[in-house]
Design an enzyme around this catalytic site. Structure first.
Site, short mmCIF file in Angstrom:
data_model
loop_
_atom_site.label_atom_id
_atom_site.label_comp_id
_atom_site.label_asym_id
_atom_site.label_seq_id
_atom_site.Cartn_x
_atom_site.Cartn_y
_atom_site.Cartn_z
N ILE A 46 56.00 30.78 86.74
CA ILE A 46 55.86 32.22 85.64
C ILE A 46 54.64 31.39 84.95
O ILE A 46 54.78 31.27 83.27
CB ILE A 46 57.33 32.90 85.18
CG1 ILE A 46 57.53 33.45 86.88
CG2 ILE A 46 56.26 34.20 84.27
CD1 ILE A 46 59.50 34.37 86.11
N PRO A 47 53.71 31.62 85.13
CA PRO A 47 52.85 31.09 83.75
C PRO A 47 52.78 31.24 82.36
O PRO A 47 51.79 32.03 81.62
CB PRO A 47 51.15 31.04 84.19
CG PRO A 47 51.37 32.75 84.88
CD PRO A 47 53.30 32.75 85.60
N CYS A 48 53.66 31.46 81.83
CA CYS A 48 54.18 31.84 80.16
C CYS A 48 52.94 31.34 79.31
O CYS A 48 52.41 31.30 77.81
CB CYS A 48 55.02 31.82 79.53
SG CYS A 48 55.86 30.47 79.61
N HIS A 49 52.53 30.13 79.91
CA HIS A 49 51.20 29.30 78.82
C HIS A 49 50.15 29.93 78.32
O HIS A 49 49.24 29.28 78.06
CB HIS A 49 50.81 28.15 79.67
CG HIS A 49 50.36 27.43 81.28
ND1 HIS A 49 51.08 28.11 81.96
CD2 HIS A 49 49.09 28.07 80.88
CE1 HIS A 49 50.50 28.09 83.33
NE2 HIS A 49 49.33 28.14 83.00
#
Length: 347
Positions: free
Chosen positions: A314-317
């Site tokens: 889950i690419p919160c970056h």
């Protein structure tokens, strides 16, 4: 990738701060050797070091790898002798490997103990006890009675079995069979080791091992999923290892894994929207708030972003500040910049 300032890197070198493990390498001008910042060798003076983003650049500048910290080794990689022991445990029908037996095999019990403590936070013998607990839960879930399970696993008494189960899982054998088993592994990556956890149904955790909130996240998941965490792998973790390897090689843009993300309805909505952000693109917190239908909840979105337990998947970056600047990331801003640069390169 932008390196931290020289002041930060030198301080990380002096204190052997594991937070920066793998994020930069240190070349010592007086010896011609390069090291990890966590190297236990004597620390050089500030004016005698230079810093590199990766080992390749250090080698190109004529530095040789340190024989103390082995910077060319992949961080978190399991050595062959440990793999041999783990494979034997899987085929020994619940029997225990003693220190004497380790010596007979040519293994140093102290070295084995140190490796397990460093990589799993437990000793080899504790790992074996957890492995037996894993087997016990499996037998109980499949209908075996407590007495037969205890003796099949080599326990000398029911009281000893009950004590061991309660110590390892926090509950009795009868109640333990209602819990689900979460397997936990460490995965080496170019940005440092990560810890991953999964049940037989889904992935529930992927974090860098130095995240300060990691112990809290694990305790929360134990409660939310009514689970016991035990070292070991399963089919979902095997697939995750493969897909992470493909991601870091620039060959995978989307993860195809079953996930479980316990949380409130709002949190679920935020994480779902983060997962929709395309590879190689970014979104601001304001845009994220609008996407979940709560344009005024920017701060709540930011807090939920920080509670994500599935880094990279889950690419919160990919969430950045309104002015385009990097903002908080649990894995550190250096890693966040690296991930964004990596995705831009292969988008």
């Amino acid at each position: 990738m932008n390196l931290p300032t020289h002041e930060i890197m030198y301080e990380a070198l002096l204190t052997k701060d594991s937070y920066y493990e793998g994020q930069f390498f240190v070349g010592v001008k007086t010896t011609g050797i390069f090291c990890r910042n966590t190297c236990t060798a004597r620390k050089p003076k500030k004016e005698n070091v230079e810093y590199f983003q990766d080992t390749h650049k250090a080698l190109l500048h004529g530095y040789r790898p340190c024989k103390v910290c082995h910077p060319l080794d992949v961080i978190g990689k399991t050595p062959p002798f440990i793999n041999d022991l783990l494979e034997e445990l899987d085929t020994k029908d619940f029997k225990r490997i003693t220190d004497w037996q380790l010596r007979e095999k040519g293994f140093d019990p102290i070295r084995v103990r140190r490796w397990f403590l460093k990589n799993h936070g437990i000793t080899f013998h504790t790992y074996q006890r957890l492995n037996r607990v894993d087997q016990a839960i499996g037998l109980l879930k499949n209908g075996a009675n407590v007495t037969q399970t205890a003796y099949d696993l080599g326990y000398e008494s029911l009281s000893g079995f009950g004590y061991s189960m309660k110590k390892m899982t926090g509950t009795s054998p009868i109640l333990t069979k209602e819990k689900q088993i979460i397997k936990v592994i460490k995965i080496p990556t170019p940005l440092g080791p990560m810890i991953a956890a999964a049940s037989n149904n889904s992935i529930c955790l992927l974090e860098f091992t130095d995240r300060k909130m990691l112990p809290t996240e694990i305790e929360q998941l134990k409660v939310l999923l009514n689970a016991v965490f035990i070292p070991g792998s399963n089919k979902h973790l095997d697939i995750l290892v493969l897909q992470l390897k493909e991601y870091f090689a620039g060959k995978r843009k989307v993860f195809t894994l079953p996930l479980v993300t316990p949380g409130s309805q709002f949190q679920q909505a935020v994480w779902k929207e983060i997962a929709k952000i395309p590879y190689g693109q970014t979104r601001t917190y304001t845009q994220q708030a609008i996407a979940v239908g709560s344009p005024r909840a920017v701060r709540a979105v930011a807090r939920t972003n920080g509670l994500n337990r599935l880094a990279i998947i889950i690419p919160c970056h990919r969430i950045i500040g309104a002015n385009g600047a990097l903002t908080g990331y649990a894995g550190g801003l250096v890693r966040k910049q690296w991930l964004l640069d990596h995705e831009n390169k292969f988008a």
